[in-house]
Scaffold this motif. Structure first.
Motif, short mmCIF file in Angstrom:
data_model
loop_
_atom_site.label_atom_id
_atom_site.label_comp_id
_atom_site.label_asym_id
_atom_site.label_seq_id
_atom_site.Cartn_x
_atom_site.Cartn_y
_atom_site.Cartn_z
N LEU A 99 109.28 -39.73 60.79
CA LEU A 99 110.73 -39.97 60.87
C LEU A 99 111.41 -39.11 59.80
CD1 LEU A 99 110.56 -43.88 61.25
CD2 LEU A 99 110.55 -42.13 63.04
N GLY A 100 111.35 -37.81 59.99
CA GLY A 100 111.80 -36.86 58.96
C GLY A 100 110.65 -36.58 58.01
N SER A 101 110.63 -35.39 57.41
CA SER A 101 109.49 -35.06 56.55
C SER A 101 109.55 -35.80 55.21
CB SER A 101 109.39 -33.55 56.34
OG SER A 101 110.53 -33.06 55.69
N ASN A 175 111.14 -22.15 49.13
CA ASN A 175 111.30 -23.15 48.09
C ASN A 175 112.72 -23.71 48.00
OD1 ASN A 175 111.83 -23.47 44.79
ND2 ASN A 175 109.92 -24.33 45.54
N ASN A 176 112.78 -24.99 47.84
CA ASN A 176 114.02 -25.66 47.46
C ASN A 176 113.82 -26.08 46.00
OD1 ASN A 176 116.25 -27.24 47.12
ND2 ASN A 176 115.51 -28.94 48.39
N PRO A 177 114.61 -25.62 45.07
CA PRO A 177 115.91 -24.98 45.20
C PRO A 177 115.94 -23.45 45.05
CG PRO A 177 115.64 -25.69 42.94
CD PRO A 177 114.36 -26.06 43.66
N HIS A 234 106.42 -30.27 58.32
CA HIS A 234 107.49 -29.54 59.01
C HIS A 234 108.60 -30.50 59.38
CE1 HIS A 234 105.59 -25.58 59.40
NE2 HIS A 234 104.49 -26.28 59.22
N SER A 235 109.74 -29.91 59.68
CA SER A 235 110.91 -30.74 59.93
C SER A 235 111.83 -30.08 60.94
CB SER A 235 111.67 -30.91 58.61
OG SER A 235 112.91 -31.50 58.84
N LEU A 236 112.38 -30.86 61.84
CA LEU A 236 113.36 -30.30 62.77
C LEU A 236 114.77 -30.32 62.18
CD1 LEU A 236 110.96 -30.31 64.66
CD2 LEU A 236 112.37 -31.33 66.42
N SER A 237 114.90 -30.93 60.98
CA SER A 237 116.22 -31.08 60.36
C SER A 237 116.92 -29.75 60.17
CB SER A 237 116.10 -31.76 59.00
OG SER A 237 115.61 -33.06 59.14
N LYS A 238 116.24 -28.84 59.46
CA LYS A 238 116.85 -27.54 59.15
C LYS A 238 116.54 -26.55 60.27
CE LYS A 238 116.53 -29.66 55.04
NZ LYS A 238 117.53 -30.22 54.17
N THR A 239 115.35 -26.73 60.90
CA THR A 239 114.93 -25.78 61.93
C THR A 239 115.90 -25.76 63.10
OG1 THR A 239 112.64 -26.01 61.27
CG2 THR A 239 113.01 -25.22 63.50
N PHE A 245 118.65 -36.62 63.37
CA PHE A 245 117.70 -37.14 64.37
C PHE A 245 116.46 -37.73 63.70
CE2 PHE A 245 118.93 -35.22 68.60
CZ PHE A 245 120.11 -34.64 68.17
N ARG A 246 116.13 -37.26 62.52
CA ARG A 246 114.96 -37.68 61.74
C ARG A 246 113.66 -37.38 62.49
NH1 ARG A 246 116.04 -36.46 58.21
NH2 ARG A 246 114.67 -37.66 56.87
N VAL A 247 113.31 -36.10 62.57
CA VAL A 247 112.04 -35.70 63.17
C VAL A 247 111.31 -34.76 62.22
CG1 VAL A 247 110.84 -34.71 65.16
CG2 VAL A 247 113.08 -35.80 65.48
C1 LIG Z 1 112.05 -29.25 50.28
C2 LIG Z 1 112.45 -30.33 51.21
N1 LIG Z 1 111.49 -31.05 51.79
C3 LIG Z 1 111.78 -32.05 52.63
C4 LIG Z 1 113.09 -32.37 52.93
C5 LIG Z 1 113.36 -33.54 53.83
O1 LIG Z 1 113.76 -33.16 55.10
P1 LIG Z 1 113.77 -34.17 56.31
O2 LIG Z 1 113.36 -35.51 55.82
O3 LIG Z 1 115.15 -34.15 56.84
O4 LIG Z 1 112.76 -33.63 57.29
C6 LIG Z 1 114.13 -31.64 52.36
C7 LIG Z 1 115.53 -31.99 52.63
O5 LIG Z 1 116.46 -31.52 52.06
C8 LIG Z 1 113.79 -30.59 51.47
O6 LIG Z 1 114.74 -29.87 50.87
#
Ligand SMILES: Cc1ncc(COP(=O)(O)O)c(C=O)c1O
Length: 386
Positions: A99-101, A175-177, A234-239, A245-247
């Protein structure tokens, strides 16, 4: 009420606070431009929305979903992974829908770490790595990410007594940030290092599909034998602009994937089926959809990098991810600068220190606003800094 030590030691989530600050300022009539969260502003693909609405009409889909996700979702993700990274995944063994990464990061931490273990966290970091470690009583050990090392951790610098207690290494590229990317040499070294020191690697690849200039970020699972020691998220959020949607998906080491499935199925009851159908639709989108979306992000990146450099805020020329990592103007700490800027202009940036001590001297700027809004933000910053 007497709350647990877990809660008493848990800091509020930064972006929950930030959202409130923004809402308060908007309510006071300020035209806030938030370049803070990595929350895609562009719409989810049309066919994804249509599929979601259609699947919602079917009564069968209103029931409890499968605990580990539908077989067709596993298959769609395996096919996507093969197309994207040329890596074969066995659908029900190597893949677990999430439900989201974000939740997956916490569960993998809990599946690997015991109280007193050391968890190796590159700094700056996505805050969940530290909370996921601390909530199970593990001790985060920071590995500073330095500009001069391309924001890659120096694994050789970890003292032997730390390695002796270390169980987990968190990696996150793009990488974030900092928006840095890692290549095959780094990932090969990390996998060999993990094998040698009996570590598990969690590679968080939430930004896999946001890239510019045709430099496609690689998966750690492209390193031969990586799945013996690593999992990847992996995540569909940013992709696919589907953050709400939380995938997400956990892939890689089958034992760990199965362990997280066991933990999760004891906590939640799976992903709403219409969302799973919508996710399948997204995973089958043509490459041209991504190319068009990434072209929009590239123009925003160019605007911000050029604009920040013109203001004397040395901006890195991001090749992937949703952020610009830029130096604060001379004389400002990261927090002082972002607070001052928000008060003076309504432009909301994130101080680098929100991601750890190594973020001092930097701000993170998100590209999730239109070119017009970014131009207005830069103009306000220019006037404020004059
Ligand atoms: C590095 C990183 N990992 C994971 C996530 C979580 O993403 P999500 O839960 O929407 O898949 C984020 C969200 O900002 C992120 O920046």
């Amino acid at each position: 009420m007497q709350l647990s030590n877990l809660i008493n030691n848990l800091p509020p989530y930064h972006f929950a606070n930030a959202k409130k600050k923004i809402a308060d300022r908007k309510a006071a009539g300020v035209d806030v431009i938030s370049l803070s969260m990595g929350d895609p502003d562009l719409p989810a693909p049309r066919n994804v929305i249509d599929r979601l609405c259609q699947a919602m009409q079917e009564t069968e889909n209103h029931r409890y979903p499968e605990y580990f996700g539908m077989r067709p979702l596993h298959e769609a993700f395996a096919a996507w992974f093969k197309r994207r990274f040329d890596v074969e995944l066995t659908p029900e063994r190597d893949i677990l829908p999430l439900l989201g990464s974000k939740e997956g990061l916490t569960y993998v931490g809990a599946a690997v770490l015991n109280a007193g273990d050391i968890s190796l966290v590159p700094d700056p970091y996505y805050p969940v790595y530290v909370t996921a470690s601390a909530t199970v009583g593990a001790i985060p050990y920071m590995l500073p990410l330095r500009e001069q090392n391309g924001y890659l951790p120096d694994l050789e610098s970890i003292p032997a007594h730390v390695l002796a207690k270390a169980r987990l290494l968190w990696l996150n590229y793009p990488n974030n940030p900092t928006a840095a990317c890692a290549g095959p040499a780094f990932f090969e070294h990390a996998v060999a290092f993990a094998r040698h020191h009996n570590l598990v690697i969690i590679h968080d690849m939430a930004y896999a599909e946001v890239y510019f200039d045709d430099q496609r970020p690689m998966s750690i699972l492209q390193v031969p034998g990586a799945s013996e020691v690593a999992v990847e998220l992996h995540s569909l959020s940013k992709t696919y602009n589907m953050a709400g949607f939380r995938v997400g998906m956990l892939v890689g080491n089958p034992e760990l994937v199965s362990a997280v499935g066991r933990l999760k199925s004891n906590i939640d009851s799976g992903m709403f089926r219409p969302v799973q159908y919508a996710a399948i639709e997204a995973l089958n989108l043509p490459a041209s959809w991504l190319a068009e979306r990434n072209a929009i992000y590239r123009r925003r990146r160019d605007l911000l990098v050029e604009g920040c450099n013109a203001l004397g805020m040395r901006a890195h020329n991001t090749t992937a991810g949703l952020y610009i990592w830029a130096a604060t103007p001379d004389g400002y700490s990261a927090r002082d600068f972002t607070t001052w800027l928000f008060d003076k202009t309504g432009v909301f940036l994130t101080p680098g220190t929100n991601f750890g001590d190594a973020g001092e001297g930097y701000v993170r700027i998100s590209i999730t606003a239109s070119e017009e809004r970014i131009a207005t933000a830069l103009q306000r910053m220019k006037e404020a800094l004059r």
